[in-house]
Design an enzyme around this catalytic site. Structure first.
Site, PDB file in Angstrom:
ATOM      1  N   GLY A  72      25.198  -1.311  -9.439  1.00 50.43           N
ATOM      2  CA  GLY A  72      25.009  -2.668  -9.951  1.00 50.43           C
ATOM      3  C   GLY A  72      23.561  -2.971 -10.303  1.00 50.43           C
ATOM      4  O   GLY A  72      23.277  -3.592 -11.329  1.00 50.43           O
ATOM      5  N   SER A  73      22.650  -2.541  -9.452  1.00 47.31           N
ATOM      6  CA  SER A  73      21.231  -2.838  -9.695  1.00 47.31           C
ATOM      7  C   SER A  73      20.763  -2.190 -10.995  1.00 47.31           C
ATOM      8  O   SER A  73      20.069  -2.815 -11.797  1.00 47.31           O
ATOM      9  CB  SER A  73      20.371  -2.366  -8.529  1.00 47.31           C
ATOM     10  OG  SER A  73      20.735  -3.044  -7.356  1.00 47.31           O
ATOM     11  N   HIS A 202      31.081   0.373  -5.190  1.00 42.39           N
ATOM     12  CA  HIS A 202      31.190   0.233  -3.730  1.00 42.39           C
ATOM     13  C   HIS A 202      31.599  -1.161  -3.277  1.00 42.39           C
ATOM     14  O   HIS A 202      31.835  -1.385  -2.090  1.00 42.39           O
ATOM     15  CB  HIS A 202      29.913   0.703  -3.024  1.00 42.39           C
ATOM     16  CG  HIS A 202      28.750  -0.235  -3.089  1.00 42.39           C
ATOM     17  ND1 HIS A 202      28.399  -1.033  -2.038  1.00 42.39           N
ATOM     18  CD2 HIS A 202      27.854  -0.486  -4.065  1.00 42.39           C
ATOM     19  CE1 HIS A 202      27.312  -1.735  -2.365  1.00 42.39           C
ATOM     20  NE2 HIS A 202      26.976  -1.420  -3.593  1.00 42.39           N
ATOM     21  N   CYS A 326      20.079  -8.140   1.099  1.00 46.46           N
ATOM     22  CA  CYS A 326      18.691  -7.987   0.678  1.00 46.46           C
ATOM     23  C   CYS A 326      17.795  -9.009   1.358  1.00 46.46           C
ATOM     24  O   CYS A 326      16.619  -8.767   1.526  1.00 46.46           O
ATOM     25  CB  CYS A 326      18.580  -8.160  -0.829  1.00 46.46           C
ATOM     26  SG  CYS A 326      20.005  -7.562  -1.695  1.00 46.46           S
TER      27      CYS A 326
HETATM   28  C1  LIG Z   1      25.867  -5.718  -4.576  1.00 48.34           C
HETATM   29  C2  LIG Z   1      25.441  -6.501  -5.762  1.00 48.34           C
HETATM   30  C3  LIG Z   1      24.551  -5.978  -6.703  1.00 48.34           C
HETATM   31  C4  LIG Z   1      23.885  -4.638  -6.529  1.00 48.34           C
HETATM   32  O1  LIG Z   1      24.782  -3.579  -6.685  1.00 48.34           O
HETATM   33  P1  LIG Z   1      24.381  -2.136  -6.117  1.00 48.34           P
HETATM   34  O2  LIG Z   1      25.463  -1.243  -6.601  1.00 48.34           O
HETATM   35  O3  LIG Z   1      24.358  -2.254  -4.634  1.00 48.34           O
HETATM   36  O4  LIG Z   1      23.061  -1.786  -6.702  1.00 48.34           O
HETATM   37  C5  LIG Z   1      24.226  -6.743  -7.802  1.00 48.34           C
HETATM   38  N1  LIG Z   1      24.758  -7.966  -7.964  1.00 48.34           N
HETATM   39  C6  LIG Z   1      25.622  -8.503  -7.094  1.00 48.34           C
HETATM   40  C7  LIG Z   1      26.188  -9.842  -7.354  1.00 48.34           C
HETATM   41  C8  LIG Z   1      25.989  -7.791  -5.956  1.00 48.34           C
HETATM   42  O5  LIG Z   1      26.819  -8.340  -5.087  1.00 48.34           O
END
Ligand SMILES: *Cc1c(COP(=O)(O)O)cnc(C)c1O
Length: 392
Positions: A72-73, A202, A326
């Site tokens: 996601g990041s 995940h 975070c």
């Molecule tokens: C968990 C999350 C992310 C980050 O995703 P990762 O795969 O952990 O890098 C980004 N945005 C939201 C809304 C999330 O809940």
């Protein structure tokens, strides 16, 4: 093993057995590089494309619009930086909100240092973006609107269709961080006028470290990762074949028996909220009561430190969160809770319980039972609470 109750599904989820089984061969006997010409490699290219098809199907997209990333990041960084750099000549203004995930917020802050201007929209007391504010924020030089689909802390779901329409009317790109929404909400990128969408495996029973970015056909953004020609020259790096296969399987499963599963999780959520409100005083629900993720419960208890609450829950083998992963570990209250108007004190006493299809009614009841005990015990230690009690 000892009884363990996991109610932190917004932070991450376990990999489902069916997902793991599909992934395993790609670590060992099917280890070929998808770019290779021989069968061991090229067969894996076929598997990557099958997974791409599954992700596309879940979003109502075409498979040529799906690009795999490391989560996601990365998807958020790519969408926002990629659009910003591509359209720099057209304008340098970006609109987002105050309640985004740090993957979006910190990317925007980084871009501000590079000379971009960012408007961070306020939200109302339920955490919903005000469409009039959005319209007013649009300028001639606005190149991107980035608004999350559903919030990871308070679960509030945004009016994505309306935002998509506004963006389209003004010919501005629209990105949405849908990391929390996938598997919980049915999404059609065309119906919602979404140009760019981030997702991460995940959060819906897939593996960590793999995700995808949807990029609408015709939308051009700069690359984030330079190197080889993988992902049609847009995202370099040898494909995470096992992860990608796992993502494909997980997203397919996430939308199987969807209505039934959602109904069940909503019933757990509402039971949890109802029982907390009924059995504990001086508590408030954060986020919109109905426009919220099926599994999200976020409450603030007055006269309590969220961190102490989490530790006591952990001693009882209950996993929960006080905000997003975070922010825990830092003493600053959550930016999301402050944005919906909570005071620092109240924000500090917040608890997020995020449910999944694996939770049960019995677990919900047990957690409430423990919460009543723990909240009471912690309040006994609060001088402020003693004072309030005396005044009553
Ligand atoms: C968990 C999350 C992310 C980050 O995703 P990762 O795969 O952990 O890098 C980004 N945005 C939201 C809304 C999330 O809940």
């Amino acid at each position: 093993m000892e009884r363990y109750i996991y109610m932190d599904n917004a932070a991450t989820t376990p990999v489902k057995k069916e997902v793991l089984e599909e992934m395993l061969p790609f670590f060992t006997e099917k280890y070929g590089n998808p770019s290779s010409v021989y069968k061991l490699g090229s067969a894996n290219r076929v598997e990557v494309e099958k997974a791409r098809e599954k992700v596309a199907l879940a979003l109502g997209a075409d498979k040529s619009e799906i690009y795999f990333t490391a989560g996601g990041s990365e998807s958020d960084n790519w969408a926002i930086k990629g659009a910003a750099y591509k359209y720099r000549d057209k304008g340098n203004h970006i609109i987002t909100t105050k309640i985004e995930h740090h993957a979006v917020l910190n990317t925007c802050k980084y871009l501000e240092k590079q000379g971009f201007e960012v408007t961070y929209l306020d939200v109302d007391e339920d955490g919903i973006v005000k469409l009039d504010d959005l319209k007013r924020a649009i300028r001639d030089n606005t190149i991107l609107i980035s608004v999350m689909f559903a919030n990871n802390e308070i679960g509030t779901i945004q009016p994505i269709k309306e935002i998509g329409e506004i963006a389209k009317e003004h010919n501005i790109l629209f990105h949405t961080d849908a990391v929390q929404a996938i598997g919980s909400i049915k999404i059609d990128v065309n119906e919602l006028n979404i140009d760019l969408l981030s997702l991460s495996a995940h959060k819906f029973f897939g593996p960590k470290g793999v995700g995808a970015l949807y990029i609408r056909k015709g939308v051009r953004i700069d690359n984030l990762i330079s190197g080889g020609g993988q992902e049609r020259n847009k995202r370099a790096g040898t494909e995470n074949v096992a992860g990608i296969v796992g993502l494909g399987k997980a997203i397919e499963l996430a939308y199987e028996n969807f209505e039934e599963k959602n109904k069940y999780i909503i019933s757990l959520r509402d039971r949890l909220i109802e029982k907390i409100e009924k059995n504990i005083k001086y508590v408030r629900l954060n986020g919109h009561r109905t426009q919220r993720l099926p599994g999200n419960v976020n409450v603030s208890f007055e006269f309590i430190e969220g961190e102490s609450l989490l530790l006591m829950l952990d001693l009882n083998n209950i996993a929960a969160s006080s905000g997003s992963a975070c922010t825990s570990g830092s003493l600053d209250p959550s930016h999301v809770l402050l944005a919906i108007g909570l005071s620092h004190e109240i924000a500090h006493g917040s608890l997020r319980l995020s449910l999944s299809e694996l939770n049960t009614e019995e677990e919900v009841d047990y957690v409430v039972e423990k919460l009543v005990e723990i909240v009471d015990r912690l309040r006994q230690m609060s001088p402020l609470y003693e004072k309030i009690k005396e005044e009553k």
